[in-house]
Design a protein around this motif. Structure first.
Motif, PDB file in Angstrom:
ATOM      1  N   UNK A 294       0.838  -1.189   0.000  1.00  0.00           N
ATOM      2  CA  UNK A 294       0.000   0.000   0.000  1.00  0.00           C
ATOM      3  C   UNK A 294       0.882   1.253   0.000  1.00  0.00           C
ATOM      4  N   UNK A 295       0.574   2.171  -0.917  1.00  0.00           N
ATOM      5  CA  UNK A 295       1.314   3.429  -1.033  1.00  0.00           C
ATOM      6  C   UNK A 295       0.347   4.571  -1.254  1.00  0.00           C
ATOM      7  N   UNK A 296       0.728   5.763  -0.826  1.00  0.00           N
ATOM      8  CA  UNK A 296      -0.024   6.954  -1.198  1.00  0.00           C
ATOM      9  C   UNK A 296      -0.035   7.105  -2.709  1.00  0.00           C
ATOM     10  N   UNK A 297      -1.104   7.684  -3.225  1.00  0.00           N
ATOM     11  CA  UNK A 297      -1.260   7.817  -4.663  1.00  0.00           C
ATOM     12  C   UNK A 297      -0.210   8.663  -5.340  1.00  0.00           C
ATOM     13  N   UNK A 298       0.442   9.552  -4.598  1.00  0.00           N
ATOM     14  CA  UNK A 298       1.469  10.413  -5.183  1.00  0.00           C
ATOM     15  C   UNK A 298       2.877   9.871  -4.979  1.00  0.00           C
ATOM     16  N   UNK A 299       2.987   8.624  -4.487  1.00  0.00           N
ATOM     17  CA  UNK A 299       4.285   8.020  -4.253  1.00  0.00           C
ATOM     18  C   UNK A 299       4.489   6.810  -5.166  1.00  0.00           C
ATOM     19  N   UNK A 300       5.763   6.445  -5.361  1.00  0.00           N
ATOM     20  CA  UNK A 300       6.106   5.286  -6.185  1.00  0.00           C
ATOM     21  C   UNK A 300       6.818   4.246  -5.334  1.00  0.00           C
ATOM     22  N   UNK A 301       6.617   2.975  -5.667  1.00  0.00           N
ATOM     23  CA  UNK A 301       7.254   1.887  -4.930  1.00  0.00           C
ATOM     24  C   UNK A 301       8.741   1.809  -5.278  1.00  0.00           C
ATOM     25  N   UNK A 302       9.567   1.656  -4.265  1.00  0.00           N
ATOM     26  CA  UNK A 302      10.986   1.384  -4.440  1.00  0.00           C
ATOM     27  C   UNK A 302      11.175  -0.124  -4.278  1.00  0.00           C
ATOM     28  N   UNK A 303      11.339  -0.825  -5.407  1.00  0.00           N
ATOM     29  CA  UNK A 303      11.415  -2.287  -5.354  1.00  0.00           C
ATOM     30  C   UNK A 303      12.686  -2.765  -4.665  1.00  0.00           C
ATOM     31  N   UNK A 304      13.750  -1.963  -4.697  1.00  0.00           N
ATOM     32  CA  UNK A 304      14.982  -2.346  -4.001  1.00  0.00           C
ATOM     33  C   UNK A 304      14.729  -2.418  -2.499  1.00  0.00           C
ATOM     34  N   UNK A 305      14.050  -1.411  -1.957  1.00  0.00           N
ATOM     35  CA  UNK A 305      13.727  -1.422  -0.529  1.00  0.00           C
ATOM     36  C   UNK A 305      12.824  -2.607  -0.188  1.00  0.00           C
ATOM     37  N   UNK A 306      11.841  -2.876  -1.054  1.00  0.00           N
ATOM     38  CA  UNK A 306      10.922  -3.971  -0.781  1.00  0.00           C
ATOM     39  C   UNK A 306      11.653  -5.312  -0.796  1.00  0.00           C
ATOM     40  N   UNK A 307      12.516  -5.521  -1.789  1.00  0.00           N
ATOM     41  CA  UNK A 307      13.250  -6.782  -1.865  1.00  0.00           C
ATOM     42  C   UNK A 307      14.167  -6.954  -0.662  1.00  0.00           C
ATOM     43  N   UNK A 308      14.768  -5.860  -0.216  1.00  0.00           N
ATOM     44  CA  UNK A 308      15.633  -5.937   0.964  1.00  0.00           C
ATOM     45  C   UNK A 308      14.810  -6.340   2.184  1.00  0.00           C
ATOM     46  N   UNK A 309      13.603  -5.783   2.310  1.00  0.00           N
ATOM     47  CA  UNK A 309      12.723  -6.121   3.430  1.00  0.00           C
ATOM     48  C   UNK A 309      12.296  -7.586   3.384  1.00  0.00           C
ATOM     49  N   UNK A 310      11.990  -8.068   2.178  1.00  0.00           N
ATOM     50  CA  UNK A 310      11.473  -9.426   2.026  1.00  0.00           C
ATOM     51  C   UNK A 310      12.579 -10.470   1.938  1.00  0.00           C
ATOM     52  N   UNK A 311      13.811 -10.034   1.699  1.00  0.00           N
ATOM     53  CA  UNK A 311      14.904 -10.978   1.530  1.00  0.00           C
ATOM     54  C   UNK A 311      14.841 -11.735   0.223  1.00  0.00           C
TER      55      UNK A 311
END
Length: 572
Positions: A294-311
């Motif tokens: 879930x993200x605010x509509x004016x923001x973009x997902x940083x997949x690098x951060x997500x992958x680091x979080x998920x391993x």
């Protein structure tokens, strides 16, 4: 060097396949020629600039205590299999077999090779610290090579590797390389920033990229307007806005949003700001796990951060059929309420109230959604891409956005490779310890291209003096005039004897053509010999960078130019 005897195939027209200034100008100035996609021959003029950068790099690496060696470009698969990267690296790794069917690769980087060298030669802590470097060709099979030397498949790289007994020693080596890189790029005449970066395929605990600031840069970076914080957007953090979450003022309401799928369409239809709409991204990891972000509509997902979080190594959006299966609604209408999968929200959602989400029904959204009352979220994390105007994570300042070209990268590798390949030494107590490593790379050809990207005008290149292929260009207007020819020859001989690097345009060409080539080549100082000025007993000198002109007597010209060159090099 006489231009009449030099291989310098300049081109007047801009090549159609060259998209950015450095690629266009390096082709037009006869510096490089393409032999295949992402593979170039360095012609004499271009190679001189490359060698200038190499020399600066060598001097600063030697100054920092590093030792030069040369490793093979062809690497046996066994080494990469030991580290685990034979399977992980992907299709950029060019694999091949020899006549005995033994597997090899063309080296894109040399962590495995250098670790193998050290594990076979360094046995005691008394042999540490150690820093080894090379300047050598690399090959990465880029899926889309482009922009000339900026993103080629074959390229020249300086890569260095430090080995220490402990983390404190490794930190010290990292700091020495960081400072050496600052000196290198300053000496090359570049405007650059060192930014925090993701470690990517190399791995390790932390890294910095050295970015040349240029509008054509492929990388987006941010830096603080009040402190020295700077980071690649893949790595950049933002300061969480202050204050508690506002109280809920709206009831949960299902509203029709016929045909409105994008956040912009929904926000416009409902008459709300984009940040009040929360988008639900349905993704799948490389291990097969499905989740919602879930993200605010004016923001973009940083997949690098997500992958680091998920391993995990990568995530990808679900396709339309998978979205329908998971949410029960077409793409564009998914929402978190009642969604049967793991849900992770960007931490800034913890400060939102009365927001809008998809309703998991075609053509519908929920309005007046509030946390805890309507939606329970167990995981919040920093998942979004930083952007201009965000709060700095280090101070009260705000982030500014830039474009940058990565020319160098330094990594703290830790024991990733030494443990995988068994590179250990005996410590003072006689116990085996894995070596703590660092890795430090500079793109040599890319540094030249970046300098051109940052230093050019509509007429051509403007080389910084330290990396210019030649320091002075003598333009003889009319080789058939005896007086002019003799004056130009005398100046040429004097400068060569003084150690100045001179290109002598003695061609039988029209003056206008020579001046256009002079601007295109970008040699810092241009000397014009001939015409009315020579009859007046003077020689004209012009600086390529700012167009400043001087009229000097023949007797003083050589000494004056020597002083100008020495001063420019001393200031770099």
């Amino acid at each position: 060097m006489r231009l009449s005897q030099y291989l310098l195939p300049t081109v007047k027209e801009t090549p159609a396949d060259a998209e950015i200034a450095s690629h266009q100008l390096m082709l037009r100035a006869g510096m490089i020629r393409r032999i295949a996609a992402g593979i170039y021959t360095y012609l004499p003029f271009g190679l001189r600039a490359v060698r200038k950068v190499e020399q600066i790099v060598r001097e600063e690496m030697d100054r920092a205590g590093a030792l030069e060696l040369l490793m093979p470009m062809v690497i046996p698969a066994e080494l990469w299999q030991e580290s685990g990267r034979w399977q992980q690296y992907g299709r950029e790794l060019l694999r091949l077999k020899d006549r005995k069917d033994a597997e090899f690769c063309l080296g894109p980087t040399h962590e495995e090779v250098i670790t193998d060298v050290v594990r076979g030669t360094v046995k005691s802590y008394r042999q540490l610290p150690l820093n080894l470097y090379q300047i050598q060709g690399k090959f990465r099979d880029e899926i889309r090579p482009r922009f000339g030397l900026m993103r080629g498949r074959e390229f020249i790289m300086k890569d260095a590797y430090s080995f220490d007994l402990d983390s404190a020693g490794a930190d010290s080596a990292y700091e020495r390389m960081y400072l050496a890189y600052q000196r290198i790029f300053k000496r090359c005449g570049l405007q650059f920033r060192a930014v925090e970066a993701d470690t990517g395929n190399i791995g390790g605990s932390s890294s910095h990229e050295f970015m040349v600031l240029a509008a054509s840069g492929e990388d987006a970076i941010v830096s603080c307007d009040s402190c020295d914080y700077a980071a690649n957007v893949e790595k950049a953090q933002v300061r969480l806005p202050a204050g508690p979450r506002p109280a809920a003022t709206q009831a949960l309401e299902l509203v029709a949003t016929p045909g409105r799928k994008t956040v912009e369409e929904v926000a416009a239809f409902l008459g709300i700001e984009l940040w009040r709409l929360v988008k639900t991204l349905l993704l799948q990891t490389d291990s097969g796990e499905r989740l919602a972000v879930l993200l605010r509509g004016d923001h973009s997902l940083n997949t690098i951060k997500l992958c680091r979080l998920l391993g995990c190594q990568q995530v990808q959006l679900l396709d339309e059929a998978e979205v329908q299966q998971l949410s029960g609604a077409p793409a564009g209408f998914a929402g978190p309420l009642g969604l049967a999968c793991r849900i992770i929200a960007d931490r800034e959602l913890s400060l939102l109230a009365d927001f809008v989400v998809g309703a998991n029904q075609a053509d519908h959204h929920y309005r007046g959604v509030n946390l805890e009352r309507d939606l329970q979220i167990g995981e919040f994390a920093d998942l979004r891409q930083a952007q201009a105007g965000d709060g700095c994570p280090r101070c009260a300042g705000h982030l500014q956005a830039w474009r940058g070209i990565e020319v160098g990268h330094v990594f703290k590798l830790g024991t990733k490779y030494s443990e995988a390949l068994g590179a250990t030494v005996l410590n003072a107590e006689g116990r085996e310890e894995p070596l703590v490593m660092g890795c430090y790379g500079i793109g040599i050809g890319r540094t030249v291209a970046s300098a051109i990207e940052q230093n050019h005008d509509e007429n051509g290149i403007i080389f910084p003096m330290p990396i210019a292929p030649y320091q002075v260009l003598i333009v003889l207007l009319n080789p058939k005039e005896d007086a002019a020819r003799e004056a130009a020859q005398q100046l040429y001989d004097q400068l060569l004897q003084a150690g100045v690097e001179v290109l002598f345009d003695d061609r039988d060409e029209r003056p206008g053509s020579k001046f256009k080539d002079a601007d295109l080549l970008g040699i810092p100082m241009r000397v014009t010999v001939g015409g009315r000025s020579l009859k007046e007993g003077v020689i004209e000198v012009q600086a390529r960078a700012d167009g400043q002109q001087w009229r000097l007597t023949q007797a003083e010209t050589a000494d004056w130019l020597c002083c100008q060159v020495r001063q420019a090099l001393a200031e770099s």
